[in-house]
Structure formats: C-alpha cells, structure tokens
Design a protein around this motif. Structure first.
Motif, PDB file in Angstrom:
ATOM      1  N   ALA A   1       1.517  -4.742 119.596  1.00  0.00           N
ATOM      2  CA  ALA A   1       1.542  -5.376 118.106  1.00  0.00           C
ATOM      3  C   ALA A   1       1.766  -7.018 119.145  1.00  0.00           C
ATOM      4  N   PHE A   2       2.457  -7.395 120.054  1.00  0.00           N
ATOM      5  CA  PHE A   2       3.169  -7.942 121.304  1.00  0.00           C
ATOM      6  C   PHE A   2       1.756  -8.139 121.946  1.00  0.00           C
ATOM      7  N   ILE A   3       1.342  -7.640 122.590  1.00  0.00           N
ATOM      8  CA  ILE A   3       0.021  -7.964 123.542  1.00  0.00           C
ATOM      9  C   ILE A   3      -0.637  -9.231 122.560  1.00  0.00           C
ATOM     10  N   LYS A   4      -1.386  -8.459 121.144  1.00  0.00           N
ATOM     11  CA  LYS A   4      -2.233  -8.657 120.372  1.00  0.00           C
ATOM     12  C   LYS A   4      -2.133  -9.486 120.167  1.00  0.00           C
ATOM     13  N   GLU A   5      -0.955 -10.187 119.316  1.00  0.00           N
ATOM     14  CA  GLU A   5      -0.835 -12.012 119.450  1.00  0.00           C
ATOM     15  C   GLU A   5      -0.704 -12.675 120.693  1.00  0.00           C
ATOM     16  N   LEU A   6      -0.128 -12.040 121.632  1.00  0.00           N
ATOM     17  CA  LEU A   6      -0.481 -12.676 123.299  1.00  0.00           C
ATOM     18  C   LEU A   6      -1.935 -13.057 122.833  1.00  0.00           C
ATOM     19  N   LEU A   7      -2.973 -11.928 122.868  1.00  0.00           N
ATOM     20  CA  LEU A   7      -4.450 -11.714 123.583  1.00  0.00           C
ATOM     21  C   LEU A   7      -5.016 -12.518 122.069  1.00  0.00           C
ATOM     22  N   LYS A   8      -4.151 -13.678 121.112  1.00  0.00           N
ATOM     23  CA  LYS A   8      -5.165 -14.280 120.277  1.00  0.00           C
ATOM     24  C   LYS A   8      -5.726 -15.508 120.823  1.00  0.00           C
TER      25      LYS A   8
ATOM     26  N   VAL B   1      -1.226   1.470 144.560  1.00  0.00           N
ATOM     27  CA  VAL B   1      -1.456   1.046 143.677  1.00  0.00           C
ATOM     28  C   VAL B   1      -2.204   1.196 142.696  1.00  0.00           C
ATOM     29  N   PHE B   2      -1.609   1.597 141.364  1.00  0.00           N
ATOM     30  CA  PHE B   2      -1.631   1.022 139.944  1.00  0.00           C
ATOM     31  C   PHE B   2      -2.388   0.401 139.468  1.00  0.00           C
ATOM     32  N   TRP B   3      -4.051   0.030 139.147  1.00  0.00           N
ATOM     33  CA  TRP B   3      -4.194  -0.984 137.878  1.00  0.00           C
ATOM     34  C   TRP B   3      -5.040  -0.390 137.168  1.00  0.00           C
ATOM     35  N   TRP B   4      -5.195  -0.551 135.561  1.00  0.00           N
ATOM     36  CA  TRP B   4      -5.522  -0.551 134.348  1.00  0.00           C
ATOM     37  C   TRP B   4      -6.088  -1.928 133.957  1.00  0.00           C
ATOM     38  N   GLY B   5      -7.750  -1.843 133.756  1.00  0.00           N
ATOM     39  CA  GLY B   5      -7.925  -2.930 133.069  1.00  0.00           C
ATOM     40  C   GLY B   5      -8.771  -4.043 134.287  1.00  0.00           C
ATOM     41  N   ASP B   6      -8.526  -5.387 133.223  1.00  0.00           N
ATOM     42  CA  ASP B   6      -9.154  -6.768 134.011  1.00  0.00           C
ATOM     43  C   ASP B   6      -8.862  -6.822 135.393  1.00  0.00           C
ATOM     44  N   LYS B   7      -9.569  -7.246 136.046  1.00  0.00           N
ATOM     45  CA  LYS B   7      -9.306  -7.554 137.123  1.00  0.00           C
ATOM     46  C   LYS B   7      -8.800  -9.254 137.021  1.00  0.00           C
ATOM     47  N   ASN B   8      -8.634 -10.037 136.351  1.00  0.00           N
ATOM     48  CA  ASN B   8      -8.076 -11.238 136.163  1.00  0.00           C
ATOM     49  C   ASN B   8      -7.389 -11.473 134.799  1.00  0.00           C
ATOM     50  N   PRO B   9      -6.478 -10.935 134.581  1.00  0.00           N
ATOM     51  CA  PRO B   9      -5.952 -10.260 133.135  1.00  0.00           C
ATOM     52  C   PRO B   9      -5.006 -11.648 133.067  1.00  0.00           C
ATOM     53  N   LYS B  10      -5.081 -11.517 131.843  1.00  0.00           N
ATOM     54  CA  LYS B  10      -4.605 -13.443 130.593  1.00  0.00           C
ATOM     55  C   LYS B  10      -3.024 -12.381 130.835  1.00  0.00           C
ATOM     56  N   VAL B  11      -2.976 -11.169 130.430  1.00  0.00           N
ATOM     57  CA  VAL B  11      -1.926 -10.502 130.114  1.00  0.00           C
ATOM     58  C   VAL B  11      -1.806  -9.311 130.353  1.00  0.00           C
TER      59      VAL B  11
ATOM     60  N   VAL C   1      -6.270  -1.892 122.364  1.00  0.00           N
ATOM     61  CA  VAL C   1      -6.209  -3.523 122.035  1.00  0.00           C
ATOM     62  C   VAL C   1      -7.470  -3.703 122.850  1.00  0.00           C
ATOM     63  N   SER C   2      -7.823  -4.453 122.755  1.00  0.00           N
ATOM     64  CA  SER C   2      -9.126  -4.965 123.573  1.00  0.00           C
ATOM     65  C   SER C   2      -8.873  -6.760 124.073  1.00  0.00           C
ATOM     66  N   GLY C   3      -9.391  -6.788 124.498  1.00  0.00           N
ATOM     67  CA  GLY C   3      -9.004  -8.605 124.913  1.00  0.00           C
ATOM     68  C   GLY C   3      -8.691  -7.739 126.681  1.00  0.00           C
ATOM     69  N   SER C   4      -8.138  -9.004 127.367  1.00  0.00           N
ATOM     70  CA  SER C   4      -7.894  -9.631 128.790  1.00  0.00           C
ATOM     71  C   SER C   4      -6.752  -9.018 129.110  1.00  0.00           C
ATOM     72  N   VAL C   5      -6.760  -7.942 129.484  1.00  0.00           N
ATOM     73  CA  VAL C   5      -5.181  -7.171 130.044  1.00  0.00           C
ATOM     74  C   VAL C   5      -5.187  -6.646 131.122  1.00  0.00           C
ATOM     75  N   ALA C   6      -3.705  -5.962 131.658  1.00  0.00           N
ATOM     76  CA  ALA C   6      -3.814  -5.038 132.505  1.00  0.00           C
ATOM     77  C   ALA C   6      -2.713  -4.375 133.210  1.00  0.00           C
ATOM     78  N   LEU C   7      -2.344  -3.487 133.037  1.00  0.00           N
ATOM     79  CA  LEU C   7      -1.688  -2.433 133.447  1.00  0.00           C
ATOM     80  C   LEU C   7      -1.573  -2.397 134.876  1.00  0.00           C
ATOM     81  N   ILE C   8      -0.907  -2.622 135.700  1.00  0.00           N
ATOM     82  CA  ILE C   8      -0.443  -2.678 137.743  1.00  0.00           C
ATOM     83  C   ILE C   8       1.046  -1.895 137.200  1.00  0.00           C
ATOM     84  N   ALA C   9       0.929  -0.736 138.182  1.00  0.00           N
ATOM     85  CA  ALA C   9       2.084  -0.205 138.136  1.00  0.00           C
ATOM     86  C   ALA C   9       2.075  -0.356 140.274  1.00  0.00           C
ATOM     87  N   THR C  10       3.197  -0.234 140.723  1.00  0.00           N
ATOM     88  CA  THR C  10       3.835  -0.023 142.428  1.00  0.00           C
ATOM     89  C   THR C  10       3.859   0.697 142.478  1.00  0.00           C
TER      90      THR C  10
END
Length: 362
Positions: A355-362, A60-70, A118-127
């Motif tokens: 743009a969508f991710i940035k708005e969700l992270l606000k 599994v590919f996991w890039w970013g936070d371990k407990n992501p908001k998005v 993008v900066s903030g609590s986000v992760a890209l996960i690929a199975t």
C-alpha cells in the motif's frame, strides 16, 4: 497460533529456500548462489526476471526499473558462516528461526511479495556485502538514490518500529610498534608495544561524547609473540559511531593524529570513516507519510526509533534521498544465536509495504 496459510505459505516456502541457501558475506560462491535463487523466486512470483549484476566483483540483484522513482533496498548476505546456525530452519508457533531471518532475508521476501500487483517506476535491489561495510556496492547505492524520490530500506525493525535515524560509523586499526627483547634477561632493552597500546586505548575511550551518542569502542586486541618476549607489536581495532557527523569527523581527526607515549615507540593508524550519519531530517517526511498510509488501511501505528547500527540507508540519505529504514522483519536477535522473526508480521508488513509503495508512486 494459526496463520493465513493461503497468503503466508508461499512466502514461507520462498523464505525457507533463501535461508537454507546460506550466504556469508565473505563466501562469494555462496553469495552468487543466493542471488541466483532470489532471481528464481522473483521470476516465479513476479513474472519477470531480475538482472544479476556484477559490481566490483560481487553479485547484485536488481529487479525493476533502471532509474526507479521508488527504491526498495535490501541485502542477502549474512554474518553466519555456513553450518554455524543450528537448526538451520525452525518454526515454533509465530517464531521463525534461521540464519539471516531477522537480518534480513525476511525483509527481502516482504519486499518481493509487496511488488506482486505494483506497476510503476520501482526497483528492488539486493546487495551481498552490507554486513562487511558495503565497500563494493556503496557507489551503486548512492547513484540510484540520487534520482529516487524515496528509498525504502528493508532492514529489520526495532520491536516493530521503523528506523528514522542511524549513527554514522568509522573503523580503525591502531598499531603500536616497539622493540623486542628478552622479558627476563634484559626487558629494559626492549620497547613494549603492549604497554604503548594500553596507553592508546585510554586516549581512545576519552574521545567519547555522550551528548551525541558518540562511542569509541576498542574491540579486537592483539599483541606479542611469546610469553618471555617484550612485544614488538600490538594492535587494537576500533569501532566508532555517532549520531553527529561533525563529532564523528572530530573522532576521525583525533585517531589519525595519535602519537606514541612510550619513548622510541611508533603508532600507525589505518581505516577511517565508513557510513555517514542517517539524519532524522532525511526520514521525517516519509515516516509521517507511512503513518498516514498505515492509518488509512487500518494498520496500528508503526512507531519510530533512532538506533546505533548503520545500514545502506546511511548512503542513500547522504546522496540526498528521502529514506525510511527498518521496514523489514519484526523480531529480534540480529547477529545472535537467538535470531528470530515473527511469521504473522511477514504478511502484515508486506501488505503495508504494498500500500505504501502504491501511494508513493501516485
């Protein structure tokens, strides 16, 4: 058709590498290679390596936070056996062809490039097991979705529309067990399993319900040993789907309680419910927000659709997350020889996702 080569060229280069790295779900070695390649691309483009996890024996590919908001949810396995899609990479104007382009390596690349600033609590996960039911990754998906405020699924769009509802799915094998005998000398001494399975198929089709879009589809039929032997075994595989979870559960109970119609025959049933229904209510809030973001940045309305195919978004919604699906490729031909994706839409959809991710992270 001309493209913004400065923006799209590196995306196409990364995508070509991913597509040429063929990754059928059943080939674990190939799946490990594509995950490693995805990590190389992420490290280069995002300046930070992903974690390559082993989950129940699969990568599994996991890039970013371990407990992501998005959560950006993708998969890198495909339905295409190695060497079965030719040519493996082809561009004709705006049309890009290759195994797994539409479903869903384009979606993965769109998500990865959307994260560049993008900066903030986000992760890209690929199975790597989505195409075979996500048996090994579903608990991971449910767990990360529980605490996320939004799960964005990079499955392909439907003619550009995002997906705001999906059927739940169930899969079964119904086996009839009879008794072999000589088909010419003494057929009456046998118990014909093929005749029995035919009776079961009619009962199965009668379980369908158009009101809820409930389908019970007999698919792979097997039976018999030789042309002059009364079959002692026969089986039918069943693909059941519905927009209603309660109706899918009704079908499940009915299939598991099937009994033989032929005296002396027996019925065995294996399988059961797979993906739960992705209810429109789980998508409504994010869809409305996505349309507002699209309008604000000058993108045409996305549009929405409810579809029969299931995805890992079904598991995310079942875990209680807000979900928006179908944010990936614009194109068509999923699992078909004419699979294709629009090149122009790759950069456009990636920019919208950014743009969508940035708005969700606000």
């Amino acid at each position: 058709m001309k493209h913004d080569t400065g923006r799209i060229a590196p995306m196409l280069q990364a995508l070509e590498a991913l597509v040429r790295c063929e990754s059928p779900s059943e080939d674990l070695s190939a799946c490990r290679k594509v995950i490693a390649l995805a990590n190389e691309i992420a490290t280069k483009e995002l300046g930070k390596a992903a974690e390559i996890m082993e989950v129940n024996g699969r990568p599994v590919f996991w890039w970013g936070d371990k407990n992501p908001k998005v959560v950006l949810l993708a998969h890198l396995d495909t339905v295409w056996p190695i060497g079965s899609f030719n040519p493996i990479w082809q561009i004709d104007g705006d049309v890009l062809r290759g195994p797994g382009t539409f479903d869903m390596k384009v979606g993965f690349i769109q998500a990865l490039y959307a994260l560049k600033d993008v900066s903030g609590s986000v992760a890209l996960i690929a199975t790597t097991d989505e195409e075979i039911g996500s048996q090994t990754s579903r608990e991971l998906i449910k767990e990360v979705s529980k605490s996320a405020s939004a799960v964005l699924v990079l499955e392909a769009s439907l003619d550009g529309k995002v997906k705001t509802g999906r059927k739940g799915t169930a899969m079964y094998v119904v086996k009839a067990i009879g008794l072999a005998s000589h088909a010419g000398l003494d057929p009456e001494k046998g118990i014909n399993a093929t005749v029995e399975i035919a009776a079961q198929i009619l009962k199965l089709k009668a379980l369908e319900n158009a009101e809820h879009g409930t389908t019970v589809v007999p698919t792979l039929l097997k039976g018999g040993t030789t042309s002059n032997t009364v079959p002692s075994e026969a089986s039918i595989e069943i693909d059941a789907r519905s927009f209603s979870q309660s109706d899918l559960e009704r079908v499940d109970r009915a299939i598991k309680s099937l009994s033989a119609e032929t005296p002396g025959a027996r019925i065995e049933v294996t399988g059961g419910l797979n993906r739960p229904v992705l209810e429109p209510a789980a998508c409504k809030e994010l869809y409305e927000f996505a349309e507002r973001v699209a309008s604000e940045i000058g993108v045409a309305p996305l549009g929405s659709a409810q579809v029969g195919g299931a995805s890992d978004g079904n598991f995310a919604a079942a875990a209680g997350a807000r979900v928006l699906d179908g944010l990936g490729a614009v194109g068509g031909g999923a699992h078909a020889a004419n699979e294709w994706a629009s090149i122009k839409a790759i950069s456009e959809r990636s920019a919208f996702l950014n743009a969508f991710i940035k708005e969700l992270l606000k």
